[in-house]
Design an enzyme around this catalytic site. Structure first.
Site, PDB file in Angstrom:
ATOM      1  N   HIS A   6      30.984 -49.252 119.036  1.00 20.73           N
ATOM      2  CA  HIS A   6      30.263 -49.492 117.790  1.00 20.73           C
ATOM      3  C   HIS A   6      29.582 -48.234 117.251  1.00 20.73           C
ATOM      4  O   HIS A   6      29.194 -48.198 116.089  1.00 20.73           O
ATOM      5  CB  HIS A   6      29.255 -50.627 117.986  1.00 20.73           C
ATOM      6  CG  HIS A   6      29.896 -51.976 118.001  1.00 20.73           C
ATOM      7  ND1 HIS A   6      29.706 -52.914 117.012  1.00 20.73           N
ATOM      8  CD2 HIS A   6      30.763 -52.552 118.876  1.00 20.73           C
ATOM      9  CE1 HIS A   6      30.409 -54.006 117.284  1.00 20.73           C
ATOM     10  NE2 HIS A   6      31.053 -53.807 118.417  1.00 20.73           N
TER      11      HIS A   6
ATOM     12  N   SER B 161      36.057 -48.355 115.443  1.00 18.47           N
ATOM     13  CA  SER B 161      37.369 -48.622 116.027  1.00 18.47           C
ATOM     14  C   SER B 161      38.426 -47.689 115.458  1.00 18.47           C
ATOM     15  O   SER B 161      38.366 -47.283 114.297  1.00 18.47           O
ATOM     16  CB  SER B 161      37.781 -50.072 115.754  1.00 18.47           C
ATOM     17  OG  SER B 161      36.899 -50.982 116.373  1.00 18.47           O
TER      18      SER B 161
ATOM     19  N   LYS C  51      41.211 -63.973 113.485  1.00 20.42           N
ATOM     20  CA  LYS C  51      42.415 -63.397 114.103  1.00 20.42           C
ATOM     21  C   LYS C  51      42.310 -63.422 115.629  1.00 20.42           C
ATOM     22  O   LYS C  51      43.276 -63.758 116.328  1.00 20.42           O
ATOM     23  CB  LYS C  51      42.609 -61.964 113.609  1.00 20.42           C
ATOM     24  CG  LYS C  51      43.994 -61.405 113.859  1.00 20.42           C
ATOM     25  CD  LYS C  51      44.217 -60.139 113.044  1.00 20.42           C
ATOM     26  CE  LYS C  51      45.670 -59.698 113.115  1.00 20.42           C
ATOM     27  NZ  LYS C  51      45.943 -58.561 112.224  1.00 20.42           N
ATOM     28  N   ASP C  52      41.115 -63.091 116.155  1.00 14.85           N
ATOM     29  CA  ASP C  52      40.910 -63.157 117.599  1.00 14.85           C
ATOM     30  C   ASP C  52      41.007 -64.586 118.113  1.00 14.85           C
ATOM     31  O   ASP C  52      41.488 -64.823 119.228  1.00 14.85           O
ATOM     32  CB  ASP C  52      39.541 -62.577 117.966  1.00 14.85           C
ATOM     33  CG  ASP C  52      39.520 -61.055 117.917  1.00 14.85           C
ATOM     34  OD1 ASP C  52      40.604 -60.445 117.833  1.00 14.85           O
ATOM     35  OD2 ASP C  52      38.412 -60.479 117.942  1.00 14.85           O
TER      36      ASP C  52
ATOM     37  N   GLU D  46      49.161 -57.238 145.741  1.00 13.07           N
ATOM     38  CA  GLU D  46      49.379 -58.051 144.545  1.00 13.07           C
ATOM     39  C   GLU D  46      50.191 -57.254 143.526  1.00 13.07           C
ATOM     40  O   GLU D  46      50.211 -56.010 143.536  1.00 13.07           O
ATOM     41  CB  GLU D  46      48.029 -58.443 143.927  1.00 13.07           C
ATOM     42  CG  GLU D  46      47.297 -59.541 144.687  1.00 13.07           C
ATOM     43  CD  GLU D  46      47.860 -60.917 144.385  1.00 13.07           C
ATOM     44  OE1 GLU D  46      49.033 -61.174 144.746  1.00 13.07           O
ATOM     45  OE2 GLU D  46      47.142 -61.734 143.795  1.00 13.07           O
TER      46      GLU D  46
END
Length: 423
Positions: free
Chosen positions: A217, A221, A245-246, A289
């Protein structure tokens, strides 16, 4: 307005009363409501939010599992079986937690790849990228320790193999191994230490995630074009555009997650871990894994133990210096065709290493691992530095708005910046 109270704009009296005394709602509105974000985000930008949701799921399910788990070598395996069979919805909580680790790594791998493709590690976001790599390292440590807790055959022998790697370091190696074990072998003190750290580290991750978000922030971005917003036309408020959108991405994520939990809960696990740990019986093929397999393949690709350990750790350490290895002034690989091909080849090498890590340490897998390892490091240490000086990028659009509103076709005359203009 009384002295010392924050001037709150919220209409709800309860929210306003709280916000006047502790302006958390104003802060949330500023950082997640009206916060200006580039208007051209694609769905790759969903994965940061998905990672945060996944982290919360892992912490919540982990707390419930810890209520019923017994960190003792004589009882750990049975306590996990009791969770699965006797605790109300224990099977669901465990499967969500177990597969949540795999989903977490899938989300973070895509998140990292997006950052590499669109140049999100470049100035001024170097610290943002470094904090992300720290989160990745903490995730790996947490996941490894969590894999040991069921105390099955693969848990025990995986812990034995991985902790023994530190003995390769001269002078301090044996001391580190003894510190990890809490004794002379992987035993009850080891399990207790791993359980404590596995419970603690997710909260450390939360702290680093907070710093990661703060850094995001501050710098703002990145975006698919890799150019900075030049005005209000280039940005949108985070809410409602990107919350919607998220949310769509979150629905898709939960569908995939639910399919894995309810229809293939053990698909990404190993059958040997449903056998109680036995120090006297070595499994035919010890594998970690799936999300550790590329790094495990790098470890086995080097015949020297110390060299393999250094390369394995180096495969992560090189990410810390990536912002300074890539010397190109252009961020996004949309405008760097040669670098784009190199990254796709690196992606293939990563999946090849993942496959080879799951195979026995024999030919032809060892040779293939060595070739893939060589390209993995060559991409960072040779190819990116050279391409930054030799590659001629495509012209950059003059603004995000012009590129978006242009409909994706050829831009009008004068809409392109100089090819090597710093993004």
């Amino acid at each position: 307005m009384a002295i010392g109270l924050h001037d709150s704009d919220f209409k709800n009296p309860v929210v306003r009363w709280i916000d006047q005394r502790m302006p958390i709602f104003t802060m949330m509105q500023k950082e997640y409501g009206s916060f200006p974000t580039p208007r051209n985000f694609n769905y790759f930008w969903n994965f940061g939010a998905l990672a945060m949701v996944n982290l919360m799921i892992m912490i919540a399910t982990g707390i419930f599992l810890a209520m019923h788990y017994t960190p003792h070598t004589a009882h750990a395996f049975d306590s996990v079986e009791r969770i699965m069979r006797d605790v109300n919805f224990g099977w669901l909580i465990r499967y969500v937690h177990m597969n949540g680790a795999s989903m977490f790594f899938i989300v973070v791998f895509i998140h990292i790849w997006r950052g590499m493709y669109y140049g999100s590690y470049k100035a001024p976001r170097e610290l943002l990228w470094i904090l992300g790599v720290v989160i990745f390292l903490l995730m790996m440590a947490t996941a490894f320790m969590g894999y040991v807790l069921p105390w099955g055959q693969m848990s025990f022998w995986g812990a034995t193999v991985i902790t023994n790697l530190f003995s390769a370091f001269p002078f301090v190696g044996d001391w580190i191994v003894s510190l990890l074990w809490g004794g002379f072998s992987v035993d009850n003190p080891t399990l207790n230490r791993f359980f404590s750290l596995h419970y603690l580290l997710p909260f450390v991750i939360v702290g680093v995630v907070f710093l990661h978000v703060v850094a995001l922030h501050i710098t703002g971005s990145n975006n698919p074009l890799g150019i900075e917003p030049k005005g209000p036309k280039d940005t949108l408020p985070f809410h409602p555009y990107y919350t919607a959108k998220d949310s769509f991405g979150l629905v898709i994520y939960f569908i995939v997650f639910a399919a894995l939990v309810f229809f293939a809960p053990n698909y990404l696990g190993h059958a040997d871990n449903y056998i109680p740990a036995d120090p006297l019986v070595t499994p035919a093929h010890i594998v970690p894994e799936w999300y550790f397999l590329p790094f495990y393949a790098i470890l086995r690709a080097v015949p020297d133990k110390l060299g393999g350990v250094l390369l394995m750790f180096g495969s992560i350490a090189v990410l810390f210096v990536l912002p300074w290895l890539d010397s190109s002034p252009v961020r996004s690989m949309r405008f760097r065709p040669m670098a784009r091909i190199a990254l796709f080849l690196w992606t293939i090498s990563f999946f090849v290493l993942m496959y080879c890590g799951a195979m026995p340490a024999e030919e032809p897998y060892v040779t293939i691992s060595r070739i893939a390892t060589a390209y993995y490091f060559a991409y960072f240490l040779v190819i990116l530095p050279l391409l930054g000086r030799l590659e001629k990028p495509l012209p950059l659009p003059e603004s995000i708005a012009r590129a978006v509103l242009g409909g994706g076709g050829p831009l009008p005359a004068g809409a392109a910046a100089k090819p090597m203009e710093k993004a």
